[in-house]
Write an enzyme that holds these catalytic residues in place. Structure first.
Site, mmCIF file in Angstrom:
data_model
loop_
_atom_site.group_PDB
_atom_site.id
_atom_site.type_symbol
_atom_site.label_atom_id
_atom_site.label_comp_id
_atom_site.label_asym_id
_atom_site.label_seq_id
_atom_site.Cartn_x
_atom_site.Cartn_y
_atom_site.Cartn_z
ATOM 1 N N GLY A 75 4.448 -11.342 -2.163
ATOM 2 C CA GLY A 75 4.840 -10.680 -0.666
ATOM 3 C C GLY A 75 5.959 -11.056 -0.305
ATOM 4 O O GLY A 75 6.592 -12.058 -0.752
ATOM 5 N N CYS A 78 3.645 -15.690 -7.054
ATOM 6 C CA CYS A 78 4.816 -15.815 -6.200
ATOM 7 C C CYS A 78 4.730 -16.292 -4.839
ATOM 8 O O CYS A 78 4.081 -17.389 -4.587
ATOM 9 C CB CYS A 78 5.453 -14.314 -6.264
ATOM 10 S SG CYS A 78 7.065 -14.301 -5.608
ATOM 11 N N TYR A 79 4.431 -15.371 -3.626
ATOM 12 C CA TYR A 79 4.195 -15.885 -2.426
ATOM 13 C C TYR A 79 2.868 -16.401 -2.385
ATOM 14 O O TYR A 79 2.305 -17.446 -1.821
ATOM 15 C CB TYR A 79 4.257 -14.555 -1.485
ATOM 16 C CG TYR A 79 3.610 -15.048 -0.115
ATOM 17 C CD1 TYR A 79 4.498 -15.429 0.708
ATOM 18 C CD2 TYR A 79 2.306 -14.914 0.464
ATOM 19 C CE1 TYR A 79 4.009 -15.996 2.099
ATOM 20 C CE2 TYR A 79 1.711 -15.060 1.673
ATOM 21 C CZ TYR A 79 2.717 -15.675 2.563
ATOM 22 O OH TYR A 79 2.261 -16.155 3.802
ATOM 23 N N HIS A 113 6.367 -12.640 -12.144
ATOM 24 C CA HIS A 113 5.587 -11.622 -11.746
ATOM 25 C C HIS A 113 4.852 -11.393 -12.931
ATOM 26 O O HIS A 113 5.577 -10.654 -13.747
ATOM 27 C CB HIS A 113 6.115 -10.607 -11.122
ATOM 28 C CG HIS A 113 6.192 -10.834 -9.868
ATOM 29 N ND1 HIS A 113 5.313 -10.548 -8.631
ATOM 30 C CD2 HIS A 113 7.387 -11.325 -8.940
ATOM 31 C CE1 HIS A 113 5.944 -10.861 -7.633
ATOM 32 N NE2 HIS A 113 6.911 -11.602 -7.841
ATOM 33 N N GLU A 161 2.662 -9.236 -13.937
ATOM 34 C CA GLU A 161 2.232 -7.853 -13.781
ATOM 35 C C GLU A 161 3.301 -6.765 -14.128
ATOM 36 O O GLU A 161 2.938 -5.697 -14.496
ATOM 37 C CB GLU A 161 1.460 -7.663 -12.390
ATOM 38 C CG GLU A 161 2.578 -7.602 -11.350
ATOM 39 C CD GLU A 161 2.818 -8.764 -10.697
ATOM 40 O OE1 GLU A 161 2.602 -9.732 -11.049
ATOM 41 O OE2 GLU A 161 3.294 -8.735 -9.590
ATOM 42 N N GLY A 209 -4.899 20.438 -8.851
ATOM 43 C CA GLY A 209 -4.096 19.176 -9.117
ATOM 44 C C GLY A 209 -5.292 18.316 -10.009
ATOM 45 O O GLY A 209 -6.374 18.623 -10.117
ATOM 46 N N VAL A 210 -4.815 17.114 -10.537
ATOM 47 C CA VAL A 210 -5.549 16.419 -11.357
ATOM 48 C C VAL A 210 -6.801 15.810 -10.793
ATOM 49 O O VAL A 210 -7.901 15.903 -11.072
ATOM 50 C CB VAL A 210 -4.768 15.118 -11.742
ATOM 51 C CG1 VAL A 210 -5.590 14.231 -12.858
ATOM 52 C CG2 VAL A 210 -3.601 15.614 -12.830
ATOM 53 N N ASP A 211 -6.673 15.399 -9.353
ATOM 54 C CA ASP A 211 -7.763 14.577 -8.769
ATOM 55 C C ASP A 211 -8.839 15.578 -8.526
ATOM 56 O O ASP A 211 -10.091 15.386 -8.560
ATOM 57 C CB ASP A 211 -7.101 13.908 -7.342
ATOM 58 C CG ASP A 211 -6.136 12.980 -7.832
ATOM 59 O OD1 ASP A 211 -5.791 12.468 -8.894
ATOM 60 O OD2 ASP A 211 -5.313 12.614 -6.988
ATOM 61 N N SER A 245 -9.640 18.421 -9.515
ATOM 62 C CA SER A 245 -10.089 18.949 -10.879
ATOM 63 C C SER A 245 -11.311 18.003 -11.045
ATOM 64 O O SER A 245 -12.060 18.751 -11.736
ATOM 65 C CB SER A 245 -8.824 19.112 -11.932
ATOM 66 O OG SER A 245 -7.955 20.239 -11.187
ATOM 67 N N LYS A 298 -4.751 6.654 -11.060
ATOM 68 C CA LYS A 298 -4.504 7.897 -11.597
ATOM 69 C C LYS A 298 -4.670 8.189 -13.047
ATOM 70 O O LYS A 298 -5.454 8.857 -13.538
ATOM 71 C CB LYS A 298 -3.021 8.083 -11.216
ATOM 72 C CG LYS A 298 -2.882 9.677 -11.438
ATOM 73 C CD LYS A 298 -3.044 10.556 -10.267
ATOM 74 C CE LYS A 298 -2.515 11.834 -10.169
ATOM 75 N NZ LYS A 298 -2.873 12.463 -8.960
#
Ligand code: XMP
Length: 511
Positions: free
Chosen positions: A56, A83-84, A169, A171, A225-227, A229, A367
């Site tokens: 952060g 990190c933070y 990091h 990630e 859209g994908v969501d 659908s 997603k």
């Protein structure tokens, strides 16, 4: 869905928080991002097997520095501070964090000592550092497990309590193999089995929806859209014809899009499908409107009106289906301080439709997880892999006022651009690409004739979160072919330009 093995990610407003969650899930462990000030009791009640503190922008000495409930350290569960998060852990447990004059930023060589956290990681690795403050004195019971040239404590551990901290990091992709650290933490330290799988999600969700809804009726606003659908596809499996999907075709869709949606949802699915042809209605309302915000407002309001009219024909329904996904949940206020662009899809719908409850079957998914579920449910790739498309559609890709003629020109140019990007594989590293019909007309020459026609702008961006983006380095050869095809195949276009602006300062869309 198997949720019993849970990792909680405490949100300290780091820009990569969602990536941390993605990585944990890639290790087949379920996780949730929660507010940083969640109480220790809640962490315990949720049954978390481990906790990750994100990075952060704050300094632990800052007046408004986000803190955690110190009792979390008394729960007997492992903690990883990134990190933070590591600085906060140090500060809370009695160590000392110092302010540095200079920020250490970028890919940095980090040396590692032996630790279960770094199993399979080697002695040295390139990692992304991004910090100003640093840990100067360790809390009692901690030892150093990593350092860089300028950072004495790039990694720390207290093996007795299972507390770990890393200044870099893991990630992000800049940290090579960083996922191994996350995998070690969740599996070797938190003892998660890694049995959470997407493949069981669809089956279990369909079963749960069947139990919940029974013979009830549900309504879904399908955008293509994908969501929405995938949400509709889950409900289709669960309740079949008791689901009605309303697809408002506002005439602002891409080439063939309306037919593609109808092909899948209207023909292959058991649920009822209503395609509302509202092109004229929308274009009439938009005639002569130049201001982007006004356009958005008109479209939003008109959408609700059309939907409401159609919904009334159906009568009362028990459930309204929404394609909310996990980033929407996190962005809409569970996290702190996040400055997220407002979503302008079908806001306000619930006020206008008579229903008892909202169902959001994708609330827990990212997603790409939604895409996986979509594939499992048999939605074709061209729908599942769809790039983001704004609610107001092509209306914000024709600058200034909109006409049917302009929309048709844009649809054809956009189709060519997308086709060539996919043919050349540029779509693999561009996350969103489309054409824009600028309101600029310029002089050209075709054969022996002077032309005075529209300029098409091509936009392609590479981005992780769509909050920031760089323009995609599309090969000149691709651009050349696209330009030549558009000018030759699409009447009324005599010039094509490529947008080389990043976001910020530009936005992805033109309006
Ligand atoms: P901007 O243009 O703000 O876009 O950089 C960021 C992302 O959001 C999408 N976008 C929208 N999506 N309704 C949506 O559902 C909208 O009104 C809207 N406006 C922008 C845009 O396509 C990009 O992916």
């Amino acid at each position: 869905m198997q949720k019993e093995e849970l990792i909680l990610i405490l949100d300290f407003c780091g820009q990569y928080n969602q990536l941390i969650a993605r990585r944990v899930r890639e290790c087949n462990v379920y996780c949730e991002i929660v507010r940083h000030d969640i109480s220790a009791e809640e962490v315990k009640n949720k049954g978390a097997k481990g906790v990750i503190f994100t990075g952060g922008p704050a300094s632990v000495y800052g007046e408004d520095a986000p803190k955690c409930d110190p009792k979390i350290f008394e729960l007997g569960i492992p903690v990883l501070g990134i990190c933070y998060g590591m600085q906060l852990m140090t500060h809370t447990l009695g160590g000392k964090v110092e302010k540095a004059d200079k920020r250490e930023y970028g890919e940095t060589q980090v040396s590692f000592e032996k630790s279960i956290l770094f199993d399979g990681f080697g002695d040295s690795n390139v990692c992304l550092m991004s910090h100003t403050d640093y840990v100067d004195t360790l809390p009692q019971g901690f030892e150093k497990i990593a350092h860089t040239e300028s950072c004495p404590f790039a990694g720390i551990q207290n093996t007795e309590k299972n507390f770990y901290g890393i200044q870099f990091h893991p990630e992000v992709n800049n940290t090579s193999d960083g996922i191994k650290i996350i995998d070690n933490f969740v599996k070797k330290i938190c003892k998660c089995s890694g049995s959470w799988k997407m493949s069981s999600f669809a089956k279990e969700t369909v079963k749960a929806l069947k139990e919940k809804i029974g013979d009830g009726k549900a309504l879904c606003a399908l955008s293509g859209g994908v969501d929405s659908s995938v949400a509709a596809a889950l409900l289709n499996e669960a309740i079949g014809e008791n689901l009605t999907c309303i697809f408002v075709d506002h005439g602002l869709l891409r080439k063939n899009e309306g037919d593609e949606v109808e092909e899948v949802f209207g023909k292959r699915f058991k649920s009822k499908f209503v395609r509302v042809d509202a092109e004229k209605r929308f274009l009439d309302k938009l005639a002569g409107v130049k201001d982007p915000e006004k356009k958005r407002k008109i479209i939003g309001e008109e959408f609700i009106k059309v939907f409401e009219e159609e919904a009334k024909k159906i009568g009362t329904v028990d459930y309204l289906v929404q394609g909310t996904i996990y980033p929407d949940v996190v962005e809409s206020g569970k996290g702190i301080g996040a400055t997220i662009k407002s979503h302008h899809n079908v806001g306000g719908l619930p006020d206008y439709v008579d229903f008892k409850e909202i169902v959001e079957p994708l609330r827990d998914l990212f997603k790409d997880e939604v895409r996986k579920v979509g594939r499992e449910l048999g939605i074709p790739d061209y729908l599942v892999d769809r790039q983001p498309f704004p609610g107001p559609g092509l209306a914000i890709r024709v600058t200034e006022d909109i006409t049917k003629e302009k929309l048709d020109i844009l649809r054809d140019a956009d189709y060519i651009f997308r086709e060539e990007m996919e043919k050349d594989g540029v779509n693999k590293y561009s996350n969103q690409y489309f054409a824009v019909l600028t309101n600029v007309k310029s002089v050209g020459v075709m054969g022996d004739y002077r032309t005075y026609d529209y300029m098409i702008a091509l936009r392609a961006v590479t981005t992780v979160d769509f909050m920031t983006a760089t323009f995609t380095r599309v090969p000149y050869e691709t651009l050349e072919r696209v330009s030549s095809r558009i000018v030759n195949e699409v009447p009324h276009v005599n010039r094509v330009v490529y947008d080389v602006t990043s976001k910020p300062p530009a936005t992805i869309e033109f309006e």
